[in-house]
Motif scaffolding. Structure first.
Motif, PDB file in Angstrom:
ATOM      1  N   CYS A   1      -8.012  -4.797   0.004  1.00 39.47           N
ATOM      2  CA  CYS A   1      -8.740  -3.578  -0.374  1.00 39.47           C
ATOM      3  C   CYS A   1     -10.055  -3.497   0.401  1.00 39.47           C
ATOM      4  CB  CYS A   1      -9.025  -3.547  -1.873  1.00 39.47           C
ATOM      5  SG  CYS A   1      -7.544  -3.448  -2.902  1.00 39.47           S
TER       6      CYS A   1
ATOM      7  N   CYS B   1       0.821  -1.210   0.000  1.00 34.14           N
ATOM      8  CA  CYS B   1       0.000   0.000   0.000  1.00 34.14           C
ATOM      9  C   CYS B   1       0.858   1.265   0.000  1.00 34.14           C
ATOM     10  CB  CYS B   1      -0.926   0.014   1.221  1.00 34.14           C
ATOM     11  SG  CYS B   1      -2.065  -1.401   1.286  1.00 34.14           S
TER      12      CYS B   1
ATOM     13  N   TYR C   1      -1.879  -7.670   0.724  1.00 31.63           N
ATOM     14  CA  TYR C   1      -2.649  -6.478   1.033  1.00 31.63           C
ATOM     15  C   TYR C   1      -4.134  -6.801   0.842  1.00 31.63           C
ATOM     16  CZ  TYR C   1      -3.097  -5.898  -4.015  1.00 31.63           C
ATOM     17  OH  TYR C   1      -3.374  -6.108  -5.335  1.00 31.63           O
TER      18      TYR C   1
ATOM     19  N   LYS D   1      -9.534   2.228  -0.280  1.00 32.31           N
ATOM     20  CA  LYS D   1      -8.596   2.083   0.829  1.00 32.31           C
ATOM     21  C   LYS D   1      -7.801   0.787   0.676  1.00 32.31           C
ATOM     22  CE  LYS D   1     -11.630   2.384   4.156  1.00 32.31           C
ATOM     23  NZ  LYS D   1     -12.183   2.467   5.521  1.00 32.31           N
ATOM     24  N   CYS D   2      -6.513   0.871   1.036  1.00 30.50           N
ATOM     25  CA  CYS D   2      -5.613  -0.283   0.968  1.00 30.50           C
ATOM     26  C   CYS D   2      -5.098  -0.575   2.371  1.00 30.50           C
ATOM     27  CB  CYS D   2      -4.456   0.012   0.001  1.00 30.50           C
ATOM     28  SG  CYS D   2      -3.261  -1.350  -0.135  1.00 30.50           S
ATOM     29  N   ASP D   3      -5.252  -1.831   2.831  1.00 31.25           N
ATOM     30  CA  ASP D   3      -4.784  -2.249   4.152  1.00 31.25           C
ATOM     31  C   ASP D   3      -3.716  -3.325   3.968  1.00 31.25           C
ATOM     32  OD1 ASP D   3      -6.718  -0.600   5.456  1.00 31.25           O
ATOM     33  OD2 ASP D   3      -8.234  -2.118   5.018  1.00 31.25           O
ATOM     34  N   ASN D   4      -2.519  -3.058   4.511  1.00 27.49           N
ATOM     35  CA  ASN D   4      -1.429  -4.022   4.385  1.00 27.49           C
ATOM     36  C   ASN D   4      -1.623  -5.175   5.360  1.00 27.49           C
ATOM     37  OD1 ASN D   4       1.294  -4.725   3.288  1.00 27.49           O
ATOM     38  ND2 ASN D   4       1.835  -4.538   5.454  1.00 27.49           N
TER      39      ASN D   4
ATOM     40  N   PRO E   1       1.039   3.550  -3.907  1.00 29.18           N
ATOM     41  CA  PRO E   1      -0.158   4.281  -3.447  1.00 29.18           C
ATOM     42  C   PRO E   1      -1.077   4.621  -4.605  1.00 29.18           C
ATOM     43  CG  PRO E   1       1.770   5.718  -3.478  1.00 29.18           C
ATOM     44  CD  PRO E   1       2.271   4.340  -3.766  1.00 29.18           C
TER      45      PRO E   1
ATOM     46  N   CYS F   1      -5.746  -0.293  -4.989  1.00 25.98           N
ATOM     47  CA  CYS F   1      -7.151  -0.291  -4.561  1.00 25.98           C
ATOM     48  C   CYS F   1      -7.813   1.022  -4.984  1.00 25.98           C
ATOM     49  CB  CYS F   1      -7.259  -0.455  -3.040  1.00 25.98           C
ATOM     50  SG  CYS F   1      -6.515  -1.999  -2.417  1.00 25.98           S
TER      51      CYS F   1
END
Length: 622
Positions: free
Chosen positions: A315, A294, A313, A305-308, A298, A302
């Motif tokens: 989305c 993420c 990862y 929002k992108c969550d590692n 950047p 996604c």
């Protein structure tokens, strides 16, 4: 200058100089001839090309003072070896020469001017007697010189003395350059630097190493020493079984799972981890670190929002959206399908909007509930209905007084339901007169005073007088009229006009209601200035006689709270009395306004008319 004098034409007689090269040749030759004639040196320093300079010098020297002045003989002397004669007295020339016009002598052919040479690109042609030679046009470069054989030869700077070596150095020639070598020689174990100083040689750094196996080399000034080495293995190595040398450690073969589940590759003295997708090898900590996709990419992975997460990862979407089937994009959620609003719902991108039907408004608290609008309580609520306003869910209802009024077709105004006096639904007796008022009716009954007789429903006339002063002072006529007004109307609104009748003084007075109920000259009307009742006569406003009567108006009785006054006007040649309402009246209220119209002649009232106006003020303003 020679060309301007025509010398070139004489020089070229019998030859052809049409070509550009020949023309240039002639012009350059004339420069040499002009220099010879003026006694100048043939080596002129002119800004001309190299070939033009050669031609100019040759022409200058062919007719130099040392020659006999005969160009042909001079050329023949120079080239006599180039001619040969046969028995027929015919001469010919050797290669590189041509026969002169005299047919006896030969002269050199300038192959460079004629373009018959074979010099290559980058070489220039130099004419010689009976031939030519090719010479390089580009220099040989620094440290070289061009020879007559058209080759580059090294310049020996040491021999020519063009070097710059210092006194303590000696010059050594090299191809294209030279070197300055110190005259001082260093002892063994030292080497000279560029400045001629002797510096120590570190023999321990040599590729083979001066010490035997098992010993360590230590450098000293001008030499070195060897010492026996105690085995000390570095990181990634350990002693072999004999304890004589260090061997590589296979870190991947150990039971401690060096790469924590990732692939392991052993290297000499070290190892490397083959990390799974989503990880990267850290050469410092020598472990596989998670890649934060993420942060590295950047806005590219996604849509929202992108969550590692470890090794990958995930989305996710903002409120109002749901994750699409590809796991990266977001689709709008139609919140209206779940019915979040109390009435109407409109889906918008990423959200929804509640709205209400007519007569309701959206709650400021939650934004989804529709609350009833109390139209009757709004600032304009007092003007919605004529009488009373009753709020209902989503709307309102106008109400009228219970008696005498009904709601108009527009649903807001109140109107009189019926004129009882016209329809005959009143309850007045035969001796009473019915008068319709707003919301009802009145039964009126009046008697004529003494000395009067009734001449109509609303009129009393004076009986004939015996010429007594008391009788003559009585009004000729008494008339009763009735008006009805809404309550509390702002003034000026109601104005009465009154004037003498169109009869002569003392005659009967005719009046009328302007709305058409009666005929006459007393009535009501709606004008812009509020005048609605008037009295008038045909009496002109200006009589031609001095003793013309004047009319004086007066309110004698019934002026409640001084709400009315009276003025006199002249309109269309008539005298008109105007009664004005100067104060609002609050109903329900009734009064009898007694008006007097006095005819004054020479300061004396000759006769008087009395008008009794019954005024009824309604309870309501409509």
């Amino acid at each position: 200058m020679a060309k301007d004098q025509g010398s070139c034409d004489a020089l070229l007689s019998g030859s052809t100089c049409e070509t550009k090269t020949a023309k240039v040749c002639c012009e350059c030759c004339l420069l040499g001839r002009a220099a010879q004639e003026q006694g100048l040196t043939c080596d002129l320093n002119l800004s001309v090309s190299y070939q033009c300079g050669l031609v100019s010098r040759a022409c200058c020297m062919d007719k130099s003072p040392e020659s006999d002045g005969n160009l042909e003989s001079s050329a023949a002397d120079d080239t006599h070896s180039g001619d040969q004669c046969n028995g027929n007295n015919t001469c010919s020339c050797f290669g590189g020469y041509k026969l002169k016009p005299d047919g006896k002598n030969c002269e050199d052919i300038n192959e460079c001017l004629l373009g018959s040479h074979h010099c290559r690109t980058g070489e220039r042609c130099i004419n010689t007697l009976g031939s030519y030679r090719c010479q390089r046009e580009i220099s040989c470069g620094t440290g070289y010189e061009l020879t007559d054989s058209n080759t580059c030869k090294d310049i020996d700077e040491c021999e020519t003395g063009t070097h710059n070596c210092l006194q303590d150095f000696e010059c050594q020639n090299t191809p294209g350059s030279f070197r300055c070598r110190p005259k001082l020689q260093c002892p063994e174990g030292f080497i000279q630097d560029a400045l001629g100083s002797c510096i120590d040689i570190n023999e321990c750094l040599s590729g083979t190493g001066p010490c035997p196996p098992g010993q360590v080399c230590f450098n000293t000034v001008g030499s070195y020493t060897c010492q026996r080495n105690s085995v000390n293995c570095g990181r990634g190595y350990h002693l072999n079984a004999e304890g004589t040398r260090c061997v590589d450690i296979d870190e991947c073969a150990g039971p401690d799972n060096t790469c924590a589940g990732h692939g392991c590759i052993n290297l000499v003295g070290t190892y490397r981890c083959e990390c799974r997708t989503g990880f990267i090898f850290n050469s410092i900590t020598r472990v596989c670190d998670d890649i934060n996709e993420c942060r590295h990419y950047p806005g590219r992975l996604c849509a929202h929002k992108c969550d590692n997460i470890l090794g990958s990862y995930k989305c996710s979407c903002t409120t109002g959206f749901k994750l699409a089937s590809d796991g990266r994009n977001c689709d709008d959620i139609n919140e209206c399908e779940s019915g979040p609003c109390s009435q109407e719902c409109a889906n918008v991108y990423g959200s929804y909007q509640c709205y209400c039907r007519r007569g309701y408004q959206l709650s400021d608290v939650d934004g989804i509930t529709c609350e009833d609008i109390d139209e009757c309580a709004l600032p304009t609520g007092g003007h919605i209905c004529s009488y009373r306003c009753h709020n209902t869910p989503g709307s309102f209802q106008c109400m009228c007084p219970m008696k005498g009024y009904t709601l108009a077709p527009n649903g807001r105004s109140c109107q009189v339901d019926v004129d009882e006096c016209v329809t005959g639904t009143h309850t007045c007796s035969d001796t009473e007169s019915c008068f319709n008022v707003q919301g009802g009716f009145r039964c009126l009954n009046f008697d004529c005073p003494p000395n009067y007789r009734r001449s109509g429903e609303t009129r009393c006339e004076r009986l004939p007088c015996n010429q007594t002063s008391e009788c003559l002072a009585l009004p000729v006529r008494i008339t009763y009229y009735h008006l009805t007004f809404p309550t509390n109307i702002p003034v000026p609104t109601n104005i009465f006009r009154m004037g003498p009748s169109n009869t002569l003084p003392g005659d009967s007075l005719q009046v009328a209601i302007v709305d058409g109920n009666q005929a006459g000259y007393f009535g009501t009307q709606s004008l812009e200035n509020g005048e609605i009742v008037f009295l008038r006569s045909i009496t002109p406003s200006h009589y031609p006689h001095v003793d013309s009567p004047d009319i004086v108006y007066d309110i004698q009785e019934g002026n409640v709270q001084n709400s009315f006054d009276i003025i006199k006007r002249f309109e269309h040649g008539m005298i008109v009395g105007v009664i004005r309402q100067v104060k609002p009246l609050v109903g329900p209220l009734s009064t009898v306004l007694k008006l007097a119209m006095n005819y004054v002649t020479n300061g004396v009232v000759s006769h008087r008319n009395i008008i009794n106006v019954h005024i009824y003020v309604s309870e309501f303003w409509f």
